[in-house]
Motif scaffolding. Structure first.
Motif, mmCIF file in Angstrom:
data_model
loop_
_atom_site.group_PDB
_atom_site.id
_atom_site.type_symbol
_atom_site.label_atom_id
_atom_site.label_comp_id
_atom_site.label_asym_id
_atom_site.label_seq_id
_atom_site.Cartn_x
_atom_site.Cartn_y
_atom_site.Cartn_z
ATOM 1 N N TYR A 82 0.839 -1.197 0.000
ATOM 2 C CA TYR A 82 0.000 0.000 0.000
ATOM 3 C C TYR A 82 0.881 1.257 0.000
ATOM 4 C CZ TYR A 82 -4.053 2.836 1.443
ATOM 5 O OH TYR A 82 -5.074 3.750 1.513
ATOM 6 N N GLY A 83 2.097 1.112 0.551
ATOM 7 C CA GLY A 83 3.039 2.228 0.562
ATOM 8 C C GLY A 83 4.084 2.082 1.654
ATOM 9 N N TYR A 84 4.912 3.112 1.771
ATOM 10 C CA TYR A 84 5.978 3.155 2.770
ATOM 11 C C TYR A 84 5.911 4.491 3.500
ATOM 12 C CZ TYR A 84 7.832 -0.847 0.286
ATOM 13 O OH TYR A 84 7.970 -2.073 -0.291
ATOM 14 N N ASP A 85 6.163 4.481 4.793
ATOM 15 C CA ASP A 85 6.181 5.698 5.603
ATOM 16 C C ASP A 85 7.462 5.741 6.419
ATOM 17 O OD1 ASP A 85 3.718 6.705 4.835
ATOM 18 O OD2 ASP A 85 2.629 5.860 6.542
ATOM 19 N N ARG A 86 7.781 6.935 6.875
ATOM 20 C CA ARG A 86 8.848 7.173 7.845
ATOM 21 C C ARG A 86 10.191 6.564 7.446
ATOM 22 N NH1 ARG A 86 4.051 6.793 10.355
ATOM 23 N NH2 ARG A 86 3.533 8.325 11.959
ATOM 24 N N LEU A 87 10.563 6.742 6.200
ATOM 25 C CA LEU A 87 11.845 6.232 5.696
ATOM 26 C C LEU A 87 12.971 7.124 6.209
ATOM 27 C CD1 LEU A 87 13.618 4.488 3.809
ATOM 28 C CD2 LEU A 87 12.969 6.041 1.953
ATOM 29 N N ARG A 88 13.955 6.520 6.855
ATOM 30 C CA ARG A 88 15.104 7.260 7.375
ATOM 31 C C ARG A 88 16.381 6.484 7.114
ATOM 32 N NH1 ARG A 88 11.567 10.221 7.377
ATOM 33 N NH2 ARG A 88 10.728 11.552 8.995
ATOM 34 N N TYR A 89 17.430 7.228 6.741
ATOM 35 C CA TYR A 89 18.768 6.658 6.568
ATOM 36 C C TYR A 89 19.572 7.058 7.795
ATOM 37 C CZ TYR A 89 17.006 6.168 1.862
ATOM 38 O OH TYR A 89 16.226 5.850 0.782
ATOM 39 N N ILE A 90 19.894 6.111 8.637
ATOM 40 C CA ILE A 90 20.502 6.371 9.942
ATOM 41 C C ILE A 90 22.024 6.488 9.845
ATOM 42 C CG2 ILE A 90 20.645 5.571 12.338
ATOM 43 C CD1 ILE A 90 17.734 6.142 11.261
ATOM 44 N N LYS A 91 22.643 5.602 9.094
ATOM 45 C CA LYS A 91 24.101 5.591 8.912
ATOM 46 C C LYS A 91 24.402 5.323 7.451
ATOM 47 C CE LYS A 91 25.839 3.989 13.361
ATOM 48 N NZ LYS A 91 27.095 4.673 13.560
ATOM 49 N N PRO A 92 25.542 5.803 6.968
ATOM 50 C CA PRO A 92 25.906 5.519 5.572
ATOM 51 C C PRO A 92 26.275 4.055 5.384
ATOM 52 C CG PRO A 92 27.685 6.662 6.675
ATOM 53 C CD PRO A 92 26.538 6.639 7.642
ATOM 54 N N VAL A 93 26.101 3.597 4.157
ATOM 55 C CA VAL A 93 26.479 2.242 3.771
ATOM 56 C C VAL A 93 27.585 2.365 2.736
ATOM 57 C CG1 VAL A 93 25.698 0.129 2.645
ATOM 58 C CG2 VAL A 93 24.193 1.314 4.267
ATOM 59 N N PHE A 94 28.634 1.551 2.913
ATOM 60 C CA PHE A 94 29.817 1.619 2.071
ATOM 61 C C PHE A 94 29.989 0.328 1.267
ATOM 62 C CE2 PHE A 94 30.656 4.040 6.009
ATOM 63 C CZ PHE A 94 30.795 5.303 5.469
ATOM 64 N N ILE A 95 30.824 0.409 0.261
ATOM 65 C CA ILE A 95 31.201 -0.779 -0.500
ATOM 66 C C ILE A 95 31.801 -1.798 0.468
ATOM 67 C CG2 ILE A 95 32.787 -1.652 -2.276
ATOM 68 C CD1 ILE A 95 32.519 1.235 -3.546
ATOM 69 N N GLY A 96 31.338 -3.029 0.381
ATOM 70 C CA GLY A 96 31.811 -4.090 1.266
ATOM 71 C C GLY A 96 30.942 -4.310 2.489
ATOM 72 N N ASP A 97 30.020 -3.398 2.785
ATOM 73 C CA ASP A 97 29.103 -3.605 3.909
ATOM 74 C C ASP A 97 28.115 -4.712 3.563
ATOM 75 O OD1 ASP A 97 30.296 -1.641 5.422
ATOM 76 O OD2 ASP A 97 28.634 -0.219 5.302
ATOM 77 N N THR A 98 27.769 -5.491 4.561
ATOM 78 C CA THR A 98 26.804 -6.574 4.393
ATOM 79 C C THR A 98 25.534 -6.226 5.162
ATOM 80 O OG1 THR A 98 28.558 -8.193 4.100
ATOM 81 C CG2 THR A 98 26.389 -9.044 4.756
ATOM 82 N N LEU A 99 24.414 -6.252 4.449
ATOM 83 C CA LEU A 99 23.135 -5.852 5.023
ATOM 84 C C LEU A 99 22.245 -7.045 5.310
ATOM 85 C CD1 LEU A 99 22.294 -2.842 2.674
ATOM 86 C CD2 LEU A 99 23.595 -2.831 4.825
ATOM 87 N N LYS A 100 21.447 -6.916 6.343
ATOM 88 C CA LYS A 100 20.375 -7.867 6.648
ATOM 89 C C LYS A 100 19.208 -7.043 7.171
ATOM 90 C CE LYS A 100 22.156 -8.766 11.248
ATOM 91 N NZ LYS A 100 22.715 -9.715 12.174
ATOM 92 N N VAL A 101 18.021 -7.603 7.084
ATOM 93 C CA VAL A 101 16.815 -6.862 7.417
ATOM 94 C C VAL A 101 15.974 -7.651 8.416
ATOM 95 C CG1 VAL A 101 14.731 -5.769 6.480
ATOM 96 C CG2 VAL A 101 16.837 -5.824 5.121
#
Length: 147
Positions: A82-101
């Protein structure tokens, strides 16, 4: 994987975690090409060395796209975004960083459309140091059980 999970079946507080994905320079380069965002923060390694983070930063929109993609490990035939709300970028992400959700069911409420409800998921994206890098709310329009 396909499932059918109706509004009534979502449990507040239920949490699930995704697999991981490492950000490569090619991801940033491709995203720049697709989005047209060639800002030096993302593309110019030499310029970045003169800035506070000292290295290239992944686009926020790239991180959002990857994070949401990681959560799409199944298709719920009874729901749609339906949509997305309250999107925030808290810290920068760099090449080589590994993300999980991590996705947590945060809220549920009726919708004006008969037979539907809204389910709000808290989507939290973490790097390999378990630092929160992005957060948003994903709102789903979900069918209710037929009575």
């Amino acid at each position: 994987m396909f499932i059918k999970k109706n509004f009534e079946e979502f449990e507040l507080g239920y949490t699930r975690c995704t697999k991981e994905r490492t950000i490569a320079a090619a991801d940033i380069d491709f995203h720049a090409k697709e989005s047209g965002d060639y800002f030096p923060h993302h593309m110019d390694e030499e310029w970045c060395k003169t800035q506070p983070f000292k290295k290239r930063i992944a686009h926020g929109t790239l991180i959002f796209t990857i994070a949401i993609g990681l959560t799409a490990d199944f298709v719920n035939e009874a729901a749609m975004t339906y949509g997305y709300d309250r999107l925030r970028y808290i810290k920068p992400v760099f090449i080589g960083d590994t993300l999980k959700v991590t996705v947590t069911i945060k809220g549920k409420k009726d919708h004006k459309k008969p037979g539907c409800g809204l389910v709000t998921e808290m989507v939290e994206t973490f790097n390999q140091h378990n630092e929160l890098v992005m957060v948003c709310e994903h709102i789903l329009l979900v069918n209710k059980k037929e009575v």
